[in-house]
Design an enzyme around this catalytic site. Structure first.
Site, short mmCIF file in Angstrom:
data_model
loop_
_atom_site.label_atom_id
_atom_site.label_comp_id
_atom_site.label_asym_id
_atom_site.label_seq_id
_atom_site.Cartn_x
_atom_site.Cartn_y
_atom_site.Cartn_z
N SER A 265 0.85 -1.21 0.00
CA SER A 265 0.00 0.00 0.00
C SER A 265 0.88 1.25 0.00
O SER A 265 2.02 1.22 0.47
CB SER A 265 -0.88 0.03 1.25
N ASP A 266 0.37 2.34 -0.53
CA ASP A 266 1.07 3.61 -0.33
C ASP A 266 0.98 3.92 1.17
O ASP A 266 0.14 3.37 1.89
CB ASP A 266 0.45 4.73 -1.18
N TRP A 267 1.85 4.80 1.62
CA TRP A 267 2.02 5.00 3.07
C TRP A 267 0.74 5.60 3.70
O TRP A 267 0.42 6.76 3.50
CB TRP A 267 3.23 5.88 3.31
N GLY A 268 0.04 4.75 4.43
CA GLY A 268 -1.21 5.19 5.04
C GLY A 268 -2.39 4.98 4.10
O GLY A 268 -3.50 5.40 4.39
N GLY A 269 -2.15 4.30 2.99
CA GLY A 269 -3.19 4.16 1.97
C GLY A 269 -4.09 2.96 2.16
O GLY A 269 -5.03 2.78 1.38
#
Ligand code: BGC
Length: 856
Positions: A265-269
C-alpha cells in the site's frame, strides 16, 4: 557483522540449503518461483495465526516484520524514483528528515524527454546498486502515473501523458533496479493523477479509458520487467480503494497480466485490512502497530476471512523476501554515478527555440548570467522523493569553468516572487555589458510538490517582468528553464532561444551548459504537450476533482490524444524538440511486422533523432484518438549518415479495449501509420489493412462528443452513458463526516471546533506557502482522511479511536471524547497482549531449515 550482513549470510546459507534440499528431494528445477512457493507453503504452516496477520503490515515507517524462527528477515524499503532516500534517524515519508547522501538523478519527467529505454535501464542499475550498498531491499519507484493535467503536483515524478512511453521507460528502470538484487516497486497503481484529496478521492473513470490510458503503462512494466512488488495508490478507483480493489489487484494485475509479486500500500493508503487481504493487497505500510493484525484475527474468528486467504498473502511476503538478493551489494563509485546522472541529463535537455541559430554559443562569447536558479539550482521536486545529493553542480560554477566569458552574474529576481527593483536593475546593468544573456528562469519549490497541485501554469510574474525589461536592452536572450512540468509561455517572443533542462538532478547544470556551448547536441523531445493556455487542456474543466470524486470525463482524450483529434493548436506538441542538426526521413513501408524507413542526418554535426511511430484508424469503428504513439527509436547519426530503422508492431499497436466484450480486441480494417519527429510533424505515412474482429461501432457506448474529441463540456448524462452507470453523488454543505472524509472536509463539519481546526490548518498552509517553503506535513494532513491517523501512528491510535474522533467532529463532543479515552486503554491493553504473544511465538524452537524450505 551488521544485522543486514548477517541476513545476507543467512540468505546465502538458506539458498544453499534449499538448493541441496531440492536436489535431495529429486527436484532439479533451478531456483525459481515454483521452488520458492513450495517452501512458502510449508513456512505458513510454521507460523501462528497472529504471526501471519502481523506480517501483512509494517514494523516501522520503513521496515517490514521478520520471523527469524522461519528464516524470514525484515525488508528495508526506501524511496524513491530518482535517487535513494535512505532515511537517517527518525523516519518520515515526506522527505522532511535527513537521508543518506545518494546520487540525485534527473526526475522521471526529465528522463522521459530522453526517449531512451537503455538509459532508463542504466539509471535503474545505478539506483539498484546504491540501494544495495545502503541496505535497501525495495526501491519505491518508479512513479508512472499518467499526466492527466499539467497541474498535478507530482508530475515531475512521472514520465509522460502517454502510457506507451511511460511503460517502456518505467520497465527499463525496473529491469535495472532488479538486476542488482533489490525489488523495484512501480507506483501508484492506479488512476492517481491529482494530489488534492489524494487519500480521499474516488477516480471515476470508464473501463476503456482506465485500461487504455491509466493501466497500460503498468501492464507494460509488469509484462516486460516483472517487478517483484507494486505500490497501490491512495485513491479509490470507481468507488473502491486501490489497495482493496479486486478488479485492479486480482482481475487485471494478477489474472490478466500474471503479476505474482507483492502489492504494497502507499504510506497510510490501506483502508480495511480484511478487504485488502481478500482483494489482493499484500502489505500495509507504514506501521499501524498491531491494530490491523488485530482486525485480521477478528475477521478469521468471525469467519468472514479464512486462514487460507491469509496464507496467500503471507506467501507473497515470503516470495518477496526470497526474491531479493542482498549478496549482490558492492561499493558504488559516487563519481561514476554523478557522471551517469550528467549523461542522463544531457540526453534529456529539450531545445524548444533557437531563432537564427543563436545557440550554440562560440567559445569566448561574453555572457551575463542572470537568475536565482543559476546560483541555486532547482533540480528535483519536493516530497517523499527528495534526495540528499552526493554533490551538486550549479550553473554559475559550471559556467565559470566553461569556454564562455562570463562578464557578470546577477540574481535578477526573488525566487519566491514579488517585485525587487534593486535586483532587477542590477540585472539590466549586467545584460548591457554582455553579448548574450543567459537567463535562468523556472518554478520554485512550492510550485511542484507532492501533496499540492498547481493552480495555474504561469511562471512567476516577477520573472516574466524581468525578461520583459531585459528585452528592452537586448534581443539576444537565452532562457534556461527549470521546471518539472509544462508552463505557459506568453513571453516566448522575448527569448531568442529556450533550453529546457526540466529538473536535471545533481549534474543538471553541467548538462545545460554543455548544450549552450555545443559540447552536447540536444536530443530531448517533450514527453508531454505544452498547451497555449491551461484552459486548452482537455481535463481542465474537470480537474482537480474538488469533491469526493474526480471525474475523468475527457475519457481517452488525454494530452496529445485530445489536441490532435480535436485539432486544438498547441505551443509545443508532444514529441517536439530541436537539434543543432537536421534530419530527413525517407518513405515508410509497412507490413504486418512493423514500419521501416530511413533517417538521414542532413546537417553538419553529429546528433540524435527520436523517430516516433503513431497509429490511427482509417476505417469506421469504435471511437478513438486520431493518432496514438505505438513505438519509437532514438538513433545517433554522424553528419551525412543514414540509418534504416524498423519499428516493430506489438500487442499494443492496434488494440482497443472492447467494453461490449470486456476484453482487448483488434478491429479489422485500414489503419494509418505515421512516422514523425513529433505528433504534429509527421514525415511519412502509409496505410495498412489489419486482420481482426469485424468492427462493431454499434457496441461503442460513448456518446457523440467522444467521436470527435470535443470533450470540453461533457454533461452528466453523457458521462454516465460512457461509464455505463449512474454518477456517484457529490458531497456538499454541512454534513456528517466519516473516517474516510479528509481533514480538509472539516470546514463542512457540525462541530464548530472542527470548523475552526480546518481554518487553522488552511491558514498554516497559506503561511508556509508565503514563506516559499511548502510544509509537506500540513499538505499531507489537509488531504488525508481521519482513518490515516490510525494507519500512521504505529498503533497509538486504533481504528475505534478514529471513529470516536469522527464522532467529536460530528458535534458529539462528550461521546467522542469518552470513546477516545476508553479506546486508548482498550487499544493499549490489546496491543500489549498481542505484542507479548508475538514475542512468545518468536521464542519457539526453530524448525530445521530443510523442513521449513522443503516440507521434509
Ligand atoms: C508517497 C509515495 C512514497 C511513500 C513513502 C507516500 O506519501 O505517495 O510515493 O513512496 O509516501 O515515502
Amino acid at each position: 557483522m551488521t544485522s543486514r550482513e548477517s541476513h545476507r549470510a543467512d540468505a546465502r546459507t538458506e539458498a544453499a540449503a534449499a538448493s541441496s534440499a531440492r536436489t535431495r528431494g529429486g527436484l532439479t528445477a533451478p531456483v525459481g518461483h515454483a521452488a520458492v512457493k513450495e517452501g512458502t507453503a510449508t513456512m505458513t504452516d510454521e507460523l501462528t495465526l497472529l504471526e501471519k496477520a502481523a506480517l501483512l503490515s509494517g514494523e516501522s515507517v520503513w521496515e517490514t516484520r521478520s520471523v527469524p524462527r522461519v528464516g524470514l528477515r525484515a525488508l528495508n524499503l526506501s524511496d524513491g524514483p530518482h535517487g535513494i532516500r535512505k532515511q537517517l534517524g527518525s523516519g518520515d515519508h515526506l522527505g522532511i528528515n535527513g537521508s543518506a547522501p545518494a546520487t540525485c538523478f534527473p526526475t522521471a519527467a526529465t528522463v522521459a524527454n530522453s526517449w531512451d529505454v537503455s538509459l532508463a535501464e542504466q539509471i535503474g542499475e545505478a539506483l539498484g546498486a546504491e540501494a544495495a550498498e545502503l541496505d535497501v531491499d525495495v526501491v519505491l519507484g518508479p512513479g508512472l502515473n499518467i499526466k492527466r493535467s499539467p497541474l498535478c503536483g507530482r508530475n515531475f515524478e512521472y514520465f509522460s501523458e502517454d502510457p506507451y512511453l511511460s511503460g517502456k521507460l518505467a520497465a527499463g528502470y525496473v529491469r535495472g533496479i532488479q538486476s542488482q538484487g533489490a525489488s523495484a516497486c512501480p507506483k501508484h497503481f492506479a488512476a492517481n493523477s491529482q494530489e488534492h484529496r489524494r487519500m480521499a478521492s474516488d477516480s471515476v473513470v470508464d473501463e476503456r479509458t482506465l485500461r487504455e490510458i491509466y493501466l497500460t503503462a503498468f501492464e507494460i512494466v509488469v509484462r516486460e520487467a516483472a517487478p517483484k512488488a507494486i505500490m497501490s495508490s491512495y485513491n479509490m478507483v470507481n468507488g473502491v480503494y486501490a489497495h482493496e480493489n479486486p478488479h485492479l489487484l486480482q482481475d487485471v494485475l494478477r489474472d490478466e497480466w500474471g503479476f505474482d509479486g507483492a502489492v504494497i500500500s502507499d504510506w497510510g493508503g490501506s483502508n480495511d485490512a480484511e478487504a485488502a487481504v481478500k482483494a489482493g493487497g499484500t502489505l500495509e505500510m507504514p506501521s499501524p502497530g498491531l491494530d490491523s493484525a488485530r482486525q485480521l484475527l477478528a475477521a478469521v474468528e468471525a469467519g468472514t476471512l479464512t486462514e487460507a486467504e491469509l496464507d496467500v498473502r503471507v506467501a507473497e511476503m515470503r516470495t518477496l523476501v526470497d526474491r531479493i538478493d542482498p549478496s549482490l551489494a558492492r561499493k558504488v563509485d559516487a563519481q561514476a554515478q554523478h557522471e551517469l546522472a550528467r549523461r542522463v541529463a544531457e540526453a534529456s535537455q529539450v531545445l524548444l527555440k533557437n531563432d537564427d541559430a543563436l545557440l550554440p554559443l562560440a567559445a569566448g562569447t561574453r555572457v551575463a548570467v542572470i537568475g536565482d536558479f543559476a546560483e541555486t539550482p532547482r533540480y528535483q521536486g519536493a516530497g517523499s522523493s527528495l534526495v540528499n545529493p552526493t554533490q551538486l553542480s550549479t550553473a554559475r560554477t559550471v559556467l565559470d569553468g566553461s569556454p564562455l566569458d562570463v562578464v557578470r552574474y546577477a540574481q535578477g529576481f526573488r525566487r519566491t516572487g514579488g517585485a525587487d527593483e534593486a535586483l532587477a536593475s542590477e540585472a539590466v546593468d549586467a545584460a548591457r555589458e554582455a553579448d548574450v544573456v543567459l537567463l535562468y528562469l523556472g518554478l520554485d519549490e512550492t510550485s511542484e510538490s507532492e501533496g499540492n497541485d498547481r493552480t495555474h501554469m504561469e511562471l512567476p510574474l516577477n520573472q516574466v517582468e524581468l525578461l520583459n525589461r531585459l528585452r528592452q536592452s537586448t534581443d539576444r536572450i537565452v532562457v534556461v528553464l527549470s521546471a518539472g512540468s509544462a508552463v505557459e509561455m506568453p513571453w516566448i517572443d522575448d527569448a531568442r532561444a529556450i533550453v529546457h533542462g526540466y529538473l536535471g538532478g545533481q549534474a543538471g547544470a553541467e548538462a545545460t551548459v554543455n548544450v549552450i556551448t555545443g559540447a552536447v547536441n540536444p536530443s530531448g523531445r517533450l514527453a508531454e504537450t505544452y498547451p497555449l493556455r491551461l484552459e486548452d487542456n482537455p481535463s481542465h474543466p474537470y480537474y482537480p476533482g474538488k469533491e469526493s470524486s474526480a471525474e475523468y470525463r475527457e475519457g481517452l482524450y488525454v494530452g496529445y490524444r485530445y489536441y490532435s483529434t480535436a485539432e486544438v493548436p498547441v505551443l509545443f506538441p508532444f514529441g517536439f524538440g530541436l537539434s543543432y542538426t537536421t534530419f530527413a526521413y525517407g518513405e515508410v513501408t509497412v507490413d504486418a511486422q512493423g514500419a521501416t524507413f530511413t533517417v538521414t542526418n542532413t546537417g553538419s554535426v553529429e546528433g540524435s533523432e527520436v523517430a516516433q511511430l503513431y497509429v490511427g484508424r482509417v476505417s469506421a469503428g469504435v471511437h478513438r484518438p486520431s493518432r496514438e504513439l505505438k513505438g519509437f527509436h532514438k538513433v545517433r547519426l554522424a553528419p551525412g549518415e543514414s540509418a534504416t530503422l524498423t519499428i516493430p508492431f506489438d500487442e499494443y499497436t492496434f488494440r482497443h479495449f472492447s467494453v461490449a466484450n470486456d476484453s482487448w480486441a483488434v478491429e479489422a480494417g485500414e489503419y494509418w501509420i505515421g512516422i514523425g519527429a513529433s505528433v504534429e510533424d509527421i514525415r511519412a505515412f502509409a496505410h495498412l489493412e489489419v486482420a481482426g474482429r469485424a468492427a462493431d461501432a454499434d457496441a461503442d457506448p460513448a456518446p457523440e462528443p467522444y467521436a470527435t474529441g470535443a470533450v470540453g463540456s461533457i454533461t452528466d448524462a453523457e458521462f454516465a452513458t460512457l461509464l455505463g452507470r449512474r454518477l456517484p453523488e457529490l458531497e456538499g454543505g454541512r454534513r456528517m463526516l466519516e473516517a474516510n472524509s479528509p481533514l480538509l472536509a472539516m470546514h463542512q463539519a457540525r462541530s464548530p471546533l472542527a470548523r475552526l481546526a480546518a481554518k487553522v490548518l488552511r491558514s498554516l498552509i497559506a503561511r508556509s506557502e508565503r514563506k516559499g517553503k511548502p510544509d509537506l506535513n500540513l499538505y499531507f494532513l489537509y488531504n488525508m482522511p481521519f482513518r490515516a491517523i490510525g494507519k500512521m501512528t504505529n498503533g497509538a491510535v486504533s481504528m475505534e479511536m478514529v471513529d470516536s474522533i469522527v464522532t467529536m467532529v460530528n458535534g458529539r463532543h462528550l461521546a467522542g471524547l469518552g470513546g477516545i479515552i476508553s479506546g486508548f486503554f482498550r487499544g493499549a491493553r490489546t496491543g500489549k497482549r498481542l505484542a507479548a504473544e508475538l514475542a512468545e511465538s518468536g521464542r519457539r524452537p526453530t524448525p530445521s531449515t530443510d523442513s521449513v524450505r522443503t516440507g521434509a
